[in-house]
Design an enzyme around this catalytic site. Sequence first.
Site, PDB file in Angstrom:
ATOM      1  N   LYS A   1      -0.870  -1.190  -4.378  1.00 30.94           N
ATOM      2  CA  LYS A   1      -1.971  -0.222  -4.434  1.00 30.94           C
ATOM      3  C   LYS A   1      -1.275   1.123  -4.501  1.00 30.94           C
ATOM      4  O   LYS A   1      -0.691   1.580  -3.513  1.00 30.94           O
ATOM      5  CB  LYS A   1      -2.873  -0.316  -3.212  1.00 30.94           C
ATOM      6  CG  LYS A   1      -3.981   0.732  -3.181  1.00 30.94           C
ATOM      7  CD  LYS A   1      -4.762   0.641  -1.888  1.00 30.94           C
ATOM      8  CE  LYS A   1      -6.023   1.470  -1.900  1.00 30.94           C
ATOM      9  NZ  LYS A   1      -5.776   2.909  -1.957  1.00 30.94           N
TER      10      LYS A   1
ATOM     11  N   TYR B   1       0.865  -1.190   0.000  1.00 26.21           N
ATOM     12  CA  TYR B   1       0.000   0.000   0.000  1.00 26.21           C
ATOM     13  C   TYR B   1       0.896   1.234   0.000  1.00 26.21           C
ATOM     14  O   TYR B   1       1.392   1.651   1.035  1.00 26.21           O
ATOM     15  CB  TYR B   1      -0.928  -0.024   1.214  1.00 26.21           C
ATOM     16  CG  TYR B   1      -1.888   1.148   1.327  1.00 26.21           C
ATOM     17  CD1 TYR B   1      -2.171   1.978   0.237  1.00 26.21           C
ATOM     18  CD2 TYR B   1      -2.541   1.417   2.519  1.00 26.21           C
ATOM     19  CE1 TYR B   1      -3.058   3.036   0.343  1.00 26.21           C
ATOM     20  CE2 TYR B   1      -3.439   2.479   2.635  1.00 26.21           C
ATOM     21  CZ  TYR B   1      -3.683   3.283   1.548  1.00 26.21           C
ATOM     22  OH  TYR B   1      -4.553   4.338   1.652  1.00 26.21           O
TER      23      TYR B   1
HETATM   24  O1  MN9 Z   1      -6.762   5.251  -1.410  1.00 28.72           O
HETATM   25  C1  MN9 Z   1      -8.291   7.032  -1.446  1.00 28.72           C
HETATM   26  N1  MN9 Z   1      -7.338   7.740  -0.665  1.00 28.72           N
HETATM   27  C2  MN9 Z   1      -7.666   8.272   0.505  1.00 28.72           C
HETATM   28  C3  MN9 Z   1      -7.675   5.791  -1.924  1.00 28.72           C
HETATM   29  O2  MN9 Z   1      -8.807   8.325   0.926  1.00 28.72           O
HETATM   30  C4  MN9 Z   1      -6.558   8.838   1.315  1.00 28.72           C
HETATM   31  C5  MN9 Z   1      -8.817   7.786  -2.646  1.00 28.72           C
HETATM   32  O3  MN9 Z   1      -9.895   7.038  -3.108  1.00 28.72           O
HETATM   33  C6  MN9 Z   1      -9.271   9.209  -2.339  1.00 28.72           C
HETATM   34  O4  MN9 Z   1     -10.139   9.215  -1.235  1.00 28.72           O
HETATM   35  C7  MN9 Z   1     -10.003   9.852  -3.532  1.00 28.72           C
HETATM   36  C8  MN9 Z   1     -10.522  11.241  -3.212  1.00 28.72           C
HETATM   37  O5  MN9 Z   1      -9.463  12.168  -3.115  1.00 28.72           O
HETATM   38  O6  MN9 Z   1      -9.168   9.848  -4.626  1.00 28.72           O
END
Ligand code: MN9
Length: 290
Positions: free
Chosen positions: A161, A133
């Site tokens: 990821k 991650y």
């Molecule tokens: O890992 C998410 N990251 C966080 C995935 O929430 C820190 C993303 O899906 C974001 O929430 C998304 C919105 O900025 O891109």
Amino acid sequence: MKKLYSALMTAFNDDDTINEQGIREMVRYNIDVNHIDGLYVGGSTGESFMLSTDEKKLVYKTAFEENNGAVDLIAQVGSVNVSEAKELAKYVTELGYKTISAVPPFYYHFTFDQIKNYYDEILAGIDTQLIIYSIPALSGVSLSLDQFASLFDNPKIVGIKYTNNDFLLLERLTERFPEKTIYYGTDETLLSALVLGVDGAIGSTYNLNAPRAKQEIEAFEAGDMDKALKLQHETNDYIMDVIDNDLYPTIKLLFAEKGVNAGVCKSPMSKPTPEMKDGARKIIAKYFAE
Ligand code: MN9
């Protein structure tokens, strides 16, 4: 076909305890309405770094039971407490999760050798596969191309990821490791990542926006770039509005508008205010009118 995963949220009650029913309802919505390919359990979106070990286990177990084999599940078990990470990796694998994921150890600016040992330790003696991650903006840990290559020396590490907007590094990774699975994690720049050859995406905003994201992936795969870009523009109008209204609490409010009990976020995340609820209703009317 590229895969789309929602980053599963954790539903909390007003007193910050875990709301199991809410978790079940969000799993169901993702399976039954979004027709999602999989769920990423215990990540940032799950507010996992604010949970006790027992609470994390309850989340993994509740999601696993409700899913009942329907879609692919990945459990994020990374923790700066490596004993906890190992315990969680063992726990989810015994539950039946086929893939785990782990954020690198954070906060203390560990050396790369220490990070590599951490991954090898988590995986030692456990029959599973792991997806790194990588989320430098929040973890503070950036890994280079050669460092990813070194982590991949462990054959149980099968992918990344990738929640990072460094597109040169992403292109170098897809070119050098075509056999590894790379899921992209910044929902706003999905199209750019599709072009660079990712295997799919995992994100928070797909909890409600999966149908539009799937259409975008389909358009991309059919070579209809105008349509794909139009859909990414629509998606980003939506995401900007959600972020302006406070990201995680608002996704839960949007679920509520859809009749899904998603509970609230855990302190120090915000509890919903009347203004946020009003904002969520406007977002539903603007982007999800039926
Ligand atoms: O890992 C998410 N990251 C966080 C995935 O929430 C820190 C993303 O899906 C974001 O929430 C998304 C919105 O900025 O891109």
